[in-house]
Design a protein around this motif. Structure first.
Motif, mmCIF file in Angstrom:
data_model
loop_
_atom_site.group_PDB
_atom_site.id
_atom_site.type_symbol
_atom_site.label_atom_id
_atom_site.label_comp_id
_atom_site.label_asym_id
_atom_site.label_seq_id
_atom_site.Cartn_x
_atom_site.Cartn_y
_atom_site.Cartn_z
ATOM 1 N N ALA A 27 0.828 -1.204 0.000
ATOM 2 C CA ALA A 27 0.000 0.000 0.000
ATOM 3 C C ALA A 27 0.864 1.258 0.000
ATOM 4 N N LEU A 28 0.276 2.376 -0.412
ATOM 5 C CA LEU A 28 0.982 3.647 -0.405
ATOM 6 C C LEU A 28 1.363 4.041 1.018
ATOM 7 N N ALA A 29 2.554 4.609 1.160
ATOM 8 C CA ALA A 29 3.018 5.116 2.448
ATOM 9 C C ALA A 29 2.769 6.621 2.517
ATOM 10 N N GLN A 30 2.915 7.188 3.712
ATOM 11 C CA GLN A 30 2.809 8.633 3.861
ATOM 12 C C GLN A 30 3.892 9.315 3.031
ATOM 13 N N GLU A 31 3.504 10.343 2.298
ATOM 14 C CA GLU A 31 4.452 11.022 1.416
ATOM 15 C C GLU A 31 5.545 11.719 2.242
ATOM 16 N N TYR A 32 6.771 11.602 1.764
ATOM 17 C CA TYR A 32 7.912 12.214 2.462
ATOM 18 C C TYR A 32 7.781 13.730 2.490
ATOM 19 N N ALA A 33 8.050 14.316 3.666
ATOM 20 C CA ALA A 33 8.036 15.777 3.833
ATOM 21 C C ALA A 33 9.386 16.219 4.373
ATOM 22 N N PRO A 34 10.128 17.081 3.670
ATOM 23 C CA PRO A 34 11.497 17.442 4.069
ATOM 24 C C PRO A 34 11.593 18.038 5.467
ATOM 25 N N GLY A 35 10.557 18.740 5.949
ATOM 26 C CA GLY A 35 10.651 19.393 7.246
ATOM 27 C C GLY A 35 10.270 18.518 8.420
ATOM 28 N N THR A 36 9.864 17.288 8.174
ATOM 29 C CA THR A 36 9.423 16.391 9.245
ATOM 30 C C THR A 36 10.605 15.628 9.822
ATOM 31 N N ALA A 37 10.603 15.480 11.157
ATOM 32 C CA ALA A 37 11.625 14.656 11.817
ATOM 33 C C ALA A 37 11.089 13.228 11.932
ATOM 34 N N TYR A 38 11.749 12.294 11.253
ATOM 35 C CA TYR A 38 11.280 10.907 11.225
ATOM 36 C C TYR A 38 12.055 10.056 12.228
ATOM 37 N N ALA A 39 11.353 9.107 12.817
ATOM 38 C CA ALA A 39 11.956 8.199 13.796
ATOM 39 C C ALA A 39 12.615 7.020 13.085
ATOM 40 N N LEU A 40 13.443 6.296 13.818
ATOM 41 C CA LEU A 40 14.030 5.061 13.309
ATOM 42 C C LEU A 40 12.911 4.095 12.923
ATOM 43 N N GLY A 41 12.972 3.542 11.721
ATOM 44 C CA GLY A 41 11.957 2.595 11.261
ATOM 45 C C GLY A 41 10.757 3.224 10.598
ATOM 46 N N ALA A 42 10.694 4.560 10.524
ATOM 47 C CA ALA A 42 9.571 5.232 9.874
ATOM 48 C C ALA A 42 9.518 4.867 8.394
ATOM 49 N N THR A 43 8.316 4.807 7.848
ATOM 50 C CA THR A 43 8.117 4.464 6.446
ATOM 51 C C THR A 43 7.537 5.659 5.706
ATOM 52 N N VAL A 44 8.153 6.022 4.583
ATOM 53 C CA VAL A 44 7.678 7.148 3.780
ATOM 54 C C VAL A 44 7.682 6.744 2.313
ATOM 55 N N GLY A 45 7.025 7.577 1.495
ATOM 56 C CA GLY A 45 6.989 7.315 0.068
ATOM 57 C C GLY A 45 7.323 8.551 -0.744
ATOM 58 N N VAL A 46 7.845 8.314 -1.943
ATOM 59 C CA VAL A 46 8.110 9.393 -2.903
ATOM 60 C C VAL A 46 7.371 9.018 -4.179
ATOM 61 N N THR A 47 6.387 9.839 -4.544
ATOM 62 C CA THR A 47 5.459 9.483 -5.613
ATOM 63 C C THR A 47 5.795 10.187 -6.921
ATOM 64 N N THR A 48 5.734 9.417 -8.004
ATOM 65 C CA THR A 48 5.830 9.940 -9.365
ATOM 66 C C THR A 48 4.695 9.322 -10.163
ATOM 67 N N GLY A 49 3.723 10.132 -10.569
ATOM 68 C CA GLY A 49 2.573 9.591 -11.277
ATOM 69 C C GLY A 49 1.775 8.664 -10.375
ATOM 70 N N THR A 50 1.530 7.436 -10.834
ATOM 71 C CA THR A 50 0.784 6.460 -10.023
ATOM 72 C C THR A 50 1.709 5.554 -9.220
ATOM 73 N N MET A 51 3.031 5.711 -9.422
ATOM 74 C CA MET A 51 3.993 4.858 -8.720
ATOM 75 C C MET A 51 4.591 5.590 -7.527
ATOM 76 N N GLN A 52 4.792 4.840 -6.448
ATOM 77 C CA GLN A 52 5.457 5.396 -5.273
ATOM 78 C C GLN A 52 6.590 4.479 -4.850
ATOM 79 N N LEU A 53 7.788 5.039 -4.641
ATOM 80 C CA LEU A 53 8.910 4.310 -4.077
ATOM 81 C C LEU A 53 8.856 4.462 -2.563
#
Length: 348
Positions: A27-53
């Motif tokens: 499933a899609l993950a929460q989109e990465y935000a540069p200003g957010t402080a992420y914890a160890l093990g956090a999952t994020v996504g980077v979307t291009t079109g319909t695909m997300q890495l």
């Protein structure tokens, strides 16, 4: 049990409830935000079109590190696709997912400006494959579950004693069981050569088929299956779990080949080109049936004719392991045992 026992593995169909966990996202993950402080093990996504890495955090206090260019901060997990929406407009080639109970499919748009057309409209949508997470369970060996570095899944399949991994790319595979403490690791690195020259100049191969056939059968046990391939993509084409049944002892002289589905085309000048497509194994065995076991062997082979399953001629030889169906076979009756000719047609 001998490694040369001819066995049929009756696979268990893996359901959503049986798959306890998977390191491969779907499933899609929460989109990465540069200003957010992420914890160890956090999952994020980077979307291009319909695909997300999708990426997983490797350190705490992770702020401002772009996932695609920060390998010390983020680990790639794989690609996922947005769910189909009837309100969205899709371009030619866009890929969407359809995920629900028992459904894990990817579809590719066959038209530009594709709006409001249901996935059942085969002029607008083509089923591409199962989702990456479920490709290893879809019975199509050439569609692999692929992930950077490693793949790890945990399943509760019921009373089984064998795990077979086919079309695998990795350095090693490990299977462990929660109840008995069973664990086994097998190398997938092959370097079969015929000369010292080839030893030094031919690269080792990290692929093949592997069988774990000594698993204690406990119905409530969790099986954890892992393929590691550090620095490269790990891949599994087919993961089959089930109970094995021995028919007899595989004899020397077995033969293996392939069924090619490629298409050669010759133009009017005699120039031939080949469109490369999948190929499947074709195996021919002579199996020694013990005296007195002929009726049961005949019953089993009759029951499982035209049934898709895993066949193992010799667990030490990858070429004799395949997923397919019984083609031709005969069971002889003898006073002291005799050889049964059995042919297997593999599936792709």
């Amino acid at each position: 049990m001998s490694t040369a026992d001819f066995r049929m593995i009756r696979p268990v169909a893996i359901t959503d409830a049986m798959l306890v966990s998977s390191s491969v996202p779907e499933a899609l993950a929460q989109e990465y935000a540069p200003g957010t402080a992420y914890a160890l093990g956090a999952t994020v996504g980077v979307t291009t079109g319909t695909m997300q890495l999708v990426y997983q955090g490797l350190q705490a206090s992770n702020t401002g590190h772009a996932p695609a260019s920060s390998p010390t901060w983020w680990k790639p997990l794989g690609a996922v696709y947005a769910s189909y929406s009837a309100a969205a407009t899709y371009a030619l080639g866009d890929i969407v997912s359809s995920i629900s109970a028992g459904v894990h499919d990817l579809y590719e748009s066959q038209a530009a400006g594709n709006t409001g057309n249901p996935l059942t409209n085969d002029t607008k949508w083509l089923r591409r494959s199962a989702t990456n997470r479920w490709n290893l369970f879809d019975k199509a060996l050439n569609s692999q579950t692929v992930a950077p570095g490693s793949i790890s899944i945990a399943i509760i399949p019921g009373l089984v004693n064998t795990v077979t991994l086919l079309n695998v790319e990795g350095a090693q595979a490990t299977v462990s069981q929660s109840v008995s403490g069973y664990t086994s690791t097998k190398s997938l690195v092959r370097h079969d050569v015929l000369s010292w020259y080839d030893f030094f100049y031919e690269e080792p191969i990290r692929s093949g088929d592997v069988v774990f056939d000594d698993i204690p059968p406990y119905g409530a046990a969790t099986l954890t299956i892992t393929v590691d391939n550090a620095g490269l993509d790990a891949a599994i084409g087919g993961c089959f779990v089930g109970k094995s049944r021995t028919i007899g002892l595989t004899q020397w002289g077995l033969t293996g080949g392939t069924l090619s589905y490629s298409t050669p085309t010759t133009d009017k000048y005699g120039n031939t080109t080949v469109v490369k497509r999948a190929n499947a194994k074709r195996l021919n065995f002579e199996v020694r049936i013990p005296q007195g076991f002929e009726d049961e062997a005949f019953r089993l082979l009759t029951e499982y004719t035209d049934v898709e399953m895993v066949f193992i001629g010799c667990s030490d030889r990858s070429m004799t392991i395949t997923y397919g169906y019984l083609d031709q076979w005969q069971v002889p009756v003898s006073l002291n045992g005799a050889n049964a000719p059995i042919s297997i047609r593999g599936l792709t």
